[in-house]
Design an enzyme around this catalytic site. Structure first.
Site, PDB file in Angstrom:
ATOM      1  N   LYS A 178      51.338  58.162  35.483  1.00 13.49           N
ATOM      2  CA  LYS A 178      50.649  56.870  35.542  1.00 13.49           C
ATOM      3  C   LYS A 178      51.582  55.826  34.924  1.00 13.49           C
ATOM      4  O   LYS A 178      51.715  55.741  33.699  1.00 13.49           O
ATOM      5  CB  LYS A 178      49.325  56.967  34.759  1.00 13.49           C
ATOM      6  CG  LYS A 178      48.726  55.652  34.310  1.00 13.49           C
ATOM      7  CD  LYS A 178      48.254  54.781  35.450  1.00 13.49           C
ATOM      8  CE  LYS A 178      47.729  53.455  34.925  1.00 13.49           C
ATOM      9  NZ  LYS A 178      48.803  52.476  34.592  1.00 13.49           N
ATOM     10  N   GLY A 230      54.178  53.619  24.758  1.00 18.63           N
ATOM     11  CA  GLY A 230      53.484  52.350  24.905  1.00 18.63           C
ATOM     12  C   GLY A 230      53.049  51.822  23.556  1.00 18.63           C
ATOM     13  O   GLY A 230      53.689  52.097  22.535  1.00 18.63           O
ATOM     14  N   SER A 231      51.954  51.104  23.545  1.00 17.54           N
ATOM     15  CA  SER A 231      51.540  50.409  22.320  1.00 17.54           C
ATOM     16  C   SER A 231      50.836  51.358  21.341  1.00 17.54           C
ATOM     17  O   SER A 231      50.321  52.414  21.729  1.00 17.54           O
ATOM     18  CB  SER A 231      50.615  49.255  22.680  1.00 17.54           C
ATOM     19  OG  SER A 231      49.496  49.748  23.373  1.00 17.54           O
ATOM     20  N   VAL A 234      46.873  52.036  22.098  1.00 18.71           N
ATOM     21  CA  VAL A 234      46.604  52.981  23.187  1.00 18.71           C
ATOM     22  C   VAL A 234      47.088  54.383  22.794  1.00 18.71           C
ATOM     23  O   VAL A 234      46.410  55.385  23.041  1.00 18.71           O
ATOM     24  CB  VAL A 234      47.270  52.503  24.506  1.00 18.71           C
ATOM     25  CG1 VAL A 234      47.118  53.556  25.591  1.00 18.71           C
ATOM     26  CG2 VAL A 234      46.669  51.184  24.960  1.00 18.71           C
ATOM     27  N   GLY A 235      48.224  54.448  22.144  1.00 21.27           N
ATOM     28  CA  GLY A 235      48.760  55.749  21.717  1.00 21.27           C
ATOM     29  C   GLY A 235      47.788  56.497  20.814  1.00 21.27           C
ATOM     30  O   GLY A 235      47.589  57.709  20.945  1.00 21.27           O
ATOM     31  N   GLU A 252      55.495  57.842  21.825  1.00 21.31           N
ATOM     32  CA  GLU A 252      56.562  56.913  21.418  1.00 21.31           C
ATOM     33  C   GLU A 252      55.941  55.527  21.423  1.00 21.31           C
ATOM     34  O   GLU A 252      55.597  55.011  22.490  1.00 21.31           O
ATOM     35  CB  GLU A 252      57.746  56.964  22.380  1.00 21.31           C
ATOM     36  CG  GLU A 252      58.512  58.272  22.386  1.00 21.31           C
ATOM     37  CD  GLU A 252      59.193  58.603  21.079  1.00 21.31           C
ATOM     38  OE1 GLU A 252      59.289  57.719  20.200  1.00 21.31           O
ATOM     39  OE2 GLU A 252      59.592  59.764  20.921  1.00 21.31           O
ATOM     40  N   CYS A 286      61.416  48.666  22.362  1.00 18.98           N
ATOM     41  CA  CYS A 286      60.755  49.199  21.164  1.00 18.98           C
ATOM     42  C   CYS A 286      61.746  49.261  20.005  1.00 18.98           C
ATOM     43  O   CYS A 286      61.352  49.193  18.853  1.00 18.98           O
ATOM     44  CB  CYS A 286      60.200  50.576  21.455  1.00 18.98           C
ATOM     45  SG  CYS A 286      61.420  51.654  22.211  1.00 18.98           S
ATOM     46  N   GLU A 382      54.769  43.800  15.290  1.00 16.79           N
ATOM     47  CA  GLU A 382      55.697  43.783  16.421  1.00 16.79           C
ATOM     48  C   GLU A 382      55.349  42.642  17.378  1.00 16.79           C
ATOM     49  O   GLU A 382      54.218  42.549  17.852  1.00 16.79           O
ATOM     50  CB  GLU A 382      55.617  45.111  17.181  1.00 16.79           C
ATOM     51  CG  GLU A 382      56.601  45.200  18.338  1.00 16.79           C
ATOM     52  CD  GLU A 382      56.434  46.489  19.146  1.00 16.79           C
ATOM     53  OE1 GLU A 382      55.302  46.785  19.562  1.00 16.79           O
ATOM     54  OE2 GLU A 382      57.439  47.188  19.366  1.00 16.79           O
TER      55      GLU A 382
HETATM   56  P1  NAD Z   1      50.540  49.728  26.808  1.00 22.51           P
HETATM   57  O1  NAD Z   1      50.146  50.635  25.703  1.00 22.51           O
HETATM   58  O2  NAD Z   1      49.711  48.534  27.063  1.00 22.51           O
HETATM   59  O3  NAD Z   1      50.584  50.533  28.199  1.00 22.51           O
HETATM   60  C1  NAD Z   1      51.370  51.714  28.363  1.00 22.51           C
HETATM   61  C2  NAD Z   1      50.762  52.557  29.484  1.00 22.51           C
HETATM   62  O4  NAD Z   1      49.479  53.043  29.070  1.00 22.51           O
HETATM   63  C3  NAD Z   1      50.522  51.819  30.794  1.00 22.51           C
HETATM   64  O5  NAD Z   1      50.832  52.669  31.857  1.00 22.51           O
HETATM   65  C4  NAD Z   1      49.042  51.526  30.746  1.00 22.51           C
HETATM   66  O6  NAD Z   1      48.481  51.367  32.034  1.00 22.51           O
HETATM   67  C5  NAD Z   1      48.523  52.788  30.087  1.00 22.51           C
HETATM   68  N1  NAD Z   1      47.222  52.668  29.428  1.00 22.51           N
HETATM   69  C6  NAD Z   1      46.605  51.546  28.979  1.00 22.51           C
HETATM   70  N2  NAD Z   1      45.419  51.847  28.417  1.00 22.51           N
HETATM   71  C7  NAD Z   1      45.279  53.192  28.504  1.00 22.51           C
HETATM   72  C8  NAD Z   1      44.281  54.116  28.074  1.00 22.51           C
HETATM   73  N3  NAD Z   1      43.187  53.713  27.440  1.00 22.51           N
HETATM   74  N4  NAD Z   1      44.475  55.431  28.299  1.00 22.51           N
HETATM   75  C9  NAD Z   1      45.604  55.861  28.908  1.00 22.51           C
HETATM   76  N5  NAD Z   1      46.568  55.038  29.354  1.00 22.51           N
HETATM   77  C10 NAD Z   1      46.426  53.714  29.152  1.00 22.51           C
HETATM   78  O7  NAD Z   1      52.067  49.329  26.508  1.00 22.51           O
HETATM   79  P2  NAD Z   1      53.025  48.340  27.333  1.00 22.51           P
HETATM   80  O8  NAD Z   1      52.575  46.936  27.112  1.00 22.51           O
HETATM   81  O9  NAD Z   1      53.186  48.823  28.739  1.00 22.51           O
HETATM   82  O10 NAD Z   1      54.437  48.572  26.601  1.00 22.51           O
HETATM   83  C11 NAD Z   1      54.841  47.892  25.449  1.00 22.51           C
HETATM   84  C12 NAD Z   1      54.682  48.735  24.207  1.00 22.51           C
HETATM   85  O11 NAD Z   1      55.371  49.964  24.383  1.00 22.51           O
HETATM   86  C13 NAD Z   1      55.292  48.108  22.959  1.00 22.51           C
HETATM   87  O12 NAD Z   1      54.436  48.273  21.852  1.00 22.51           O
HETATM   88  C14 NAD Z   1      56.570  48.915  22.729  1.00 22.51           C
HETATM   89  O13 NAD Z   1      57.019  48.935  21.412  1.00 22.51           O
HETATM   90  C15 NAD Z   1      56.162  50.254  23.223  1.00 22.51           C
HETATM   91  N6  NAD Z   1      57.328  51.043  23.591  1.00 22.51           N
HETATM   92  C16 NAD Z   1      57.720  52.086  22.779  1.00 22.51           C
HETATM   93  C17 NAD Z   1      58.858  52.820  23.081  1.00 22.51           C
HETATM   94  C18 NAD Z   1      59.329  53.954  22.209  1.00 22.51           C
HETATM   95  O14 NAD Z   1      60.154  54.738  22.656  1.00 22.51           O
HETATM   96  N7  NAD Z   1      58.847  54.092  20.989  1.00 22.51           N
HETATM   97  C19 NAD Z   1      59.608  52.492  24.218  1.00 22.51           C
HETATM   98  C20 NAD Z   1      59.183  51.429  25.015  1.00 22.51           C
HETATM   99  C21 NAD Z   1      58.039  50.715  24.698  1.00 22.51           C
END
Ligand code: NAD
Length: 485
Positions: A178, A230-231, A234-235, A252, A286, A382
């Protein structure tokens, strides 16, 4: 120039599907709001469930194919990533906004990752132990984790998915992927490529649509593990859902990465790394440098040189020659950065640089440098954009304490030539990725990657030979022959 808009589709069990129970959405080009990139269907939880079913069905035969058979397909995928690097880069730049050079770098590293993980899977990681029983041996073997959900962000739309998909496939797992909604067509191009390389039907499934579809995959009992980037918010939700049902989770998340510059530093190196680390990919990494910690009297000269570095950046359409910094990914992302900057100013941050080359447009934001202290929200939370803050301290102890004074622990860097300080940095900086005389950004695909504290929790490292820790189960077998009859 007219261009046929590419149509997005889900890939489920080897079939491309434009079923759109959630309607149809348009993928936008953040640098060219008048040129939408293409349309794609929005699935729902039923789409996610179908994809999980297809993965469950395909996984056993993918496992039985064995390391060699899987590796041959993955090696073909590596060749295709190299051959299609320009095409993938263009799609990535159109959807995400980063420069073509940055996008191309992702495609080339994707090829390297497939090649590396394919080779690695053929290298035995089994171990043999002696036992106290005559004739017996103890072996550990690695079995695939099984069916894995891979949920990815938009900021590295080629490379982050590949960091996860390549080891997942190499070690015999079937995948439901996804991707983020800002970069759906880049994901379609990658899924097509893997199909062309020979990944069998159902082994890689792609579903497009809102975050709730990721939620449906995460909650599905048939999914053995979820790897998420991701964020933080959500993580954490994903962690709670997956661990509650005894699944395995890899996270991550965000970062707030410090770069310490000591008085003896090579300033040319430090300035280039701090500006590139803070503003590269429009600060949407990130690992981006969010805090630049100047130790003692170097502060004023460092700030002057950082200001010049920020002013010299060329901001514009990532497809244009000579541009170093593209737009933010969306108008919403721009609004968030703009609000955070306004808040920083209202809290007393001193603005020392605002890049003057930034064009007008709903997604462009000028790289901005502040001087300020720990009282600013921007030095703790952040902000995913081209903004960084220089913070002054007087002593080495204060520098290390300030660097670690964050809920995050993804990356950190230090500029010095003093071996004692370097040794202290390597041992005391609370970050999964530590650079000495290098930027907080950038990593190599054969070394472990991941963070500490709220950046990753206790999750297994990605990349390198550590990637298999997440994507396999270790089994310990006690084997002794029976007596001949
Ligand atoms: P996000 O958390 O909004 O979305 C990431 C993914 O999760 C998307 O595919 C989204 O559709 C999905 N998602 C959203 N809600 C969900 C849920 N409830 N259940 C399951 N999946 C869901 O993040 P973003 O805005 O796409 O990315 C930016 C963030 O990612 C920043 O905080 C950044 O620091 C982080 N990031 C971390 C790393 C790392 O390696 N640590 C690398 C890149 C980005």
């Amino acid at each position: 120039m007219t261009r046929t808009a590419p149509q997005g589709a889900h890939l489920i069990g080897g079939d491309w599907s434009t079923d759109a129970p959630g309607g149809t959405a348009v993928s936008q080009n953040p640098a060219r709001p008048d040129e939408p990139v293409g349309e794609y269907p929005l699935g729902d939880s039923g789409t996610a469930s179908d994809a999980v079913g297809a993965a469950v069905e395909a996984q056993a035969s993918w496992r039985i194919l064995g390391f060699g058979g899987r590796a041959r397909i993955m090696e073909r995928a590596a060749v295709l990533f190299d051959e299609r690097a320009d095409e993938l880069a263009l799609m990535c730049t159109m959807e995400e906004g980063k420069t073509l050079a940055e996008s191309r770098g992702e495609a080339v590293l994707a090829a390297e990752t497939f090649r590396y993980q394919a080779g690695l899977a053929k290298t035995s990681t089994e171990r043999i132990f002696p036992t106290n029983n005559p004739g017996e041996t103890i072996r550990t073997v690695r079995a695939p984790l099984g069916v894995v959900g891979i949920v990815t962000p938009w900021n590295f739309p080629i490379l982050i998915p590949v960091w996860k998909i390549a080891p997942a496939l190499a070690f015999g797992n079937a995948v439901i992927w996804k991707p983020a909604s800002n970069t759906p067509l880049t994901s379609v191009a990658i899924a097509r490529l893997l199909g062309d390389a020979g990944v069998p039907a159902g082994v890689l499934n792609l579903i497009l649509g809102p975050g709730s579809m990721g939620g449906a995959v995460v909650a599905d009992e048939r999914v053995d593990g979820v790897s998420f980037t991701g964020s933080v918010g959500v993580g954490r939700q994903i962690r709670d859902v997956v661990t509650a049902r005894n699944g395995r989770v890899q996270l991550e998340l965000g970062g707030h990465n410090p770069c310490i510059v000591f008085g003896d530093a090579d300033l040319d190196m430090a300035v280039a790394a701090a500006v590139g680390g803070a503003m590269g990919s429009t600060g949407q990494k990130c690992t981006a440098t969010r805090r630049i910690i100047a130790v003692g009297d170097i502060h004023d000269e460092l700030v002057d040189r950082l200001v010049a570095g920020v002013q010299n950046l060329v901001v514009g359409d990532g497809q244009a020659a000579g541009v170093g910094i593209g737009p933010l990914v969306s108008p919403g992302a721009r609004a968030e950065v703009s609000e955070a900057v306004a808040q920083a100013r209202s809290e007393g941050a001193e603005t020392v640089a605002v890049n003057g080359t930034t064009p007008d447009g709903p997604c462009f934001y000028p790289p901005t440098l502040f001087v300020g202290g720990t009282d600013l929200t921007i030095t703790r939370e952040e902000v995913f954009g081209p903004v960084s803050t220089v913070m002054r301290v007087d002593t080495e102890d204060e520098a290390f304490a300030l660097a670690n004074d964050t809920e995050f622990g993804l990356s950190a860097s230090v500029f010095t030539n003093d071996m004692w300080k370097i040794d202290r940095a390597v041992h005391e900086l609370q970050a999964g990725l530590i650079k000495v005389n290098g930027p907080t950004t950038g990593s190599e695909i054969h070394a472990p990657f991941g963070g500490e504290k709220n950046s990753s929790g206790h999750a297994a490292r990605e990349q390198g030979d550590t990637a298999q820790e997440f994507f396999t189960r270790t089994r310990t077998a006690y084997v002794k022959p029976g007596r001949p009859r």
